[in-house]
Design a protein around this motif. Structure first.
Motif, PDB file in Angstrom:
ATOM      1  N   VAL A  25       0.817  -1.219   0.000  1.00 53.34           N
ATOM      2  CA  VAL A  25       0.000   0.000   0.000  1.00 53.34           C
ATOM      3  C   VAL A  25       0.851   1.271   0.000  1.00 53.34           C
ATOM      4  O   VAL A  25       0.318   2.373   0.102  1.00 53.34           O
ATOM      5  N   SER A  26       2.170   1.116  -0.128  1.00 54.86           N
ATOM      6  CA  SER A  26       3.040   2.287  -0.102  1.00 54.86           C
ATOM      7  C   SER A  26       3.227   2.921  -1.474  1.00 54.86           C
ATOM      8  O   SER A  26       3.858   3.976  -1.584  1.00 54.86           O
ATOM      9  N   LEU A  30      -1.132   4.763  -6.137  1.00 54.51           N
ATOM     10  CA  LEU A  30      -2.447   4.420  -5.588  1.00 54.51           C
ATOM     11  C   LEU A  30      -3.179   5.670  -5.121  1.00 54.51           C
ATOM     12  O   LEU A  30      -4.401   5.803  -5.284  1.00 54.51           O
ATOM     13  N   PHE A  31      -2.433   6.590  -4.530  1.00 57.12           N
ATOM     14  CA  PHE A  31      -3.025   7.815  -3.984  1.00 57.12           C
ATOM     15  C   PHE A  31      -3.224   8.862  -5.073  1.00 57.12           C
ATOM     16  O   PHE A  31      -4.223   9.599  -5.065  1.00 57.12           O
ATOM     17  N   HIS A  36      -6.562   3.853  -3.553  1.00 59.06           N
ATOM     18  CA  HIS A  36      -6.038   3.199  -2.351  1.00 59.06           C
ATOM     19  C   HIS A  36      -7.138   2.608  -1.475  1.00 59.06           C
ATOM     20  O   HIS A  36      -6.868   1.744  -0.647  1.00 59.06           O
ATOM     21  N   TYR A  39      -7.540  -1.188  -1.351  1.00 64.24           N
ATOM     22  CA  TYR A  39      -6.332  -1.819  -0.817  1.00 64.24           C
ATOM     23  C   TYR A  39      -6.382  -1.839   0.714  1.00 64.24           C
ATOM     24  O   TYR A  39      -6.110  -2.858   1.350  1.00 64.24           O
ATOM     25  N   TRP A 329      -1.541   4.001   9.101  1.00 62.94           N
ATOM     26  CA  TRP A 329      -2.238   4.571   7.953  1.00 62.94           C
ATOM     27  C   TRP A 329      -3.506   5.286   8.429  1.00 62.94           C
ATOM     28  O   TRP A 329      -4.568   4.693   8.523  1.00 62.94           O
ATOM     29  N   SER A 332      -6.549   4.972   6.383  1.00 62.85           N
ATOM     30  CA  SER A 332      -7.317   3.734   6.538  1.00 62.85           C
ATOM     31  C   SER A 332      -8.141   3.755   7.822  1.00 62.85           C
ATOM     32  O   SER A 332      -9.327   3.407   7.821  1.00 62.85           O
ATOM     33  N   ASN A 402       2.611   9.195  -1.150  1.00 62.69           N
ATOM     34  CA  ASN A 402       1.917   8.304  -0.220  1.00 62.69           C
ATOM     35  C   ASN A 402       1.797   8.939   1.159  1.00 62.69           C
ATOM     36  O   ASN A 402       1.333   8.301   2.100  1.00 62.69           O
TER      37      ASN A 402
END
Length: 417
Positions: A25-26, A30-31, A36, A39, A329, A332, A402
């Protein structure tokens, strides 16, 4: 309607199709592409304390649930902030200590020195100034024309506020967001960058502030960051450790700029993604203070903070070793449905909206959180007094990182009342 206007990354695989042990997730893309969410959803559901063995930052643990993040964030005796608070390791030849990346007692001494700049006793004077500047910025906006909200409003307002907190020469205030962007554009957060050029630009920042420090040290104490550092008996010699001074400048510049800037942008995006919430806001402007907390949760302007394990420890059944990287995170935890009801819904009247992770917990909780909330509150009070609608008219362009969850461009048209 969430995410209808956001960038899509077609080359980003479905996280449910990736072997869990290789889920990483790094990855900054994704961001960038706002992909993200799933994930982290998979990690929260299947492996909330997840070990990623291979990434561009080396092996690291991901902490993805709300309660686990709180537990790590409030235990600095086992999970240390020293020496890095982002997932990547700072270069050995460019070590910039800062109090957020320190443990007690160094952290406490340096934070206490500058805390008065954003203390409750200062907020009354600051509020009047913020409102004056917000009104000036909003009154100058072209109505009915497409503009970049980030440049015209988000960046300009936070830059002016940051200049106030540093008592920085107003005519040079454009340097502050530039140095903020230089600070957060780094290989340590997943961005390919010329690190030597970055270091050279930050040395220019240091030279400028060393001049201000010498001026402030020779004057009576005031309530700006530099004067407070220069006059505190326990920090007045920091000018003799230039890299530590630079590190704390980087911290205060980013803390006072990026987070609020991207919440201002993210709020406009969220209200356009959830038009029923925008209608609710117009019908009841008294919801603004609660909405501010929901914006900060929803946007989560800093995606993560990192800690380093000081001793072998078992955490939630997983064995962590001394020296391991542990990444909390926040992005998250703020979507953890076991704590936050309907977490993927943007709700401006959400009960307990301030119960989010965006400001952190424990000794490192955001020092300027009240100033950030105040800026957002005043901005939206004045927007509602002037404009019928702030309409997003194109795809918001996000930042590749990230760490900082931000926007380069949010194209909008401002509609008069």
């Amino acid at each position: 309607m969430a995410d209808t206007l956001h960038q899509v990354g077609p080359d980003i695989p479905n996280p449910w199709d990736i072997p869990l042990e290789t889920l990483d997730v790094s990855r900054a893309e994704l961001f960038l592409h706002n992909r993200h969410g799933d994930y982290f959803r998979r990690l929260r559901e299947e492996d909330p304390v997840h070990f990623c063995e291979k990434s561009q930052f080396g092996p690291f643990w991901s902490i993805t649930r709300y309660e686990d993040i709180m537990a790590v964030d409030s235990n600095h005796r086992v999970f240390s902030s020293k020496r890095d608070i982002v997932i990547g390791d700072a270069p050995d030849d460019f070590d910039t200590p800062m109090f957020i990346a320190q443990d007690p007692p160094v952290h406490d001494v340096q934070r206490k020195a500058v805390q008065p700049a954003v203390a409750p006793t200062q907020l009354g004077d600051i509020e009047a100034l913020i409102r004056q500047r917000v009104c000036t910025i909003l009154d100058a906006l072209p109505v009915g024309e497409e503009i970049n909200w980030v440049e015209h409003v988000s960046k300009e307002l936070t830059t002016q506020m940051l200049a106030t907190l540093f008592d920085f020469p107003f005519e040079d205030r454009h340097l502050l967001p530039y140095w903020s962007d230089v600070t957060t554009t780094s290989e340590t957060v997943g961005i390919e960058v010329d690190m030597k050029h970055r270091e050279a630009e930050l040395h220019k920042c240091l030279a400028y502030f060393m001049g201000l420090w010498k001026e402030r040290a020779a004057q009576p104490r005031k309530f700006d960051f530099i004067s407070l550092f220069a006059h505190d008996p326990k920090t007045k010699d920091m000018i003799n450790n230039p890299m530590e001074l630079l590190g704390n400048l980087m911290l205060l510049i980013v803390g006072g700029n990026d987070t609020t800037r991207n919440s201002i942008s993210g709020g406009v995006v969220a209200l356009n993604d959830f038009p029923e919430q925008y209608a609710k806001l117009k019908a009841d402007p008294s919801l603004v203070p609660n909405m501010v907390s929901e914006i900060i949760r929803w946007q989560t302007p800093l995606a993560h903070m990192r800690r380093t394990v000081l001793e072998d420890v078992e955490f939630q059944g997983k064995q962590m070793r001394k020296g391991d990287k542990v990444v909390m995170w926040y992005v998250s935890g703020n979507r953890d449905g076991t704590v936050i009801e309907n977490p993927d819904q943007f709700m401006i009247d959400r009960p307990n909206a301030r119960r989010h992770l965006s400001f952190g917990f424990g000794i490192h909780r955001c020092m300027g959180n009240r100033v950030a909330e105040m800026q957002l509150r005043i901005l939206w009070e004045e927007i509602l007094a002037r404009f019928e609608h702030i309409e997003v008219v194109g795809k918001p362009q996000r930042v590749l990182s990230n760490f900082v969850l931000g926007f380069e461009n949010v194209p909008v048209i401002v509609h008069a009342r």
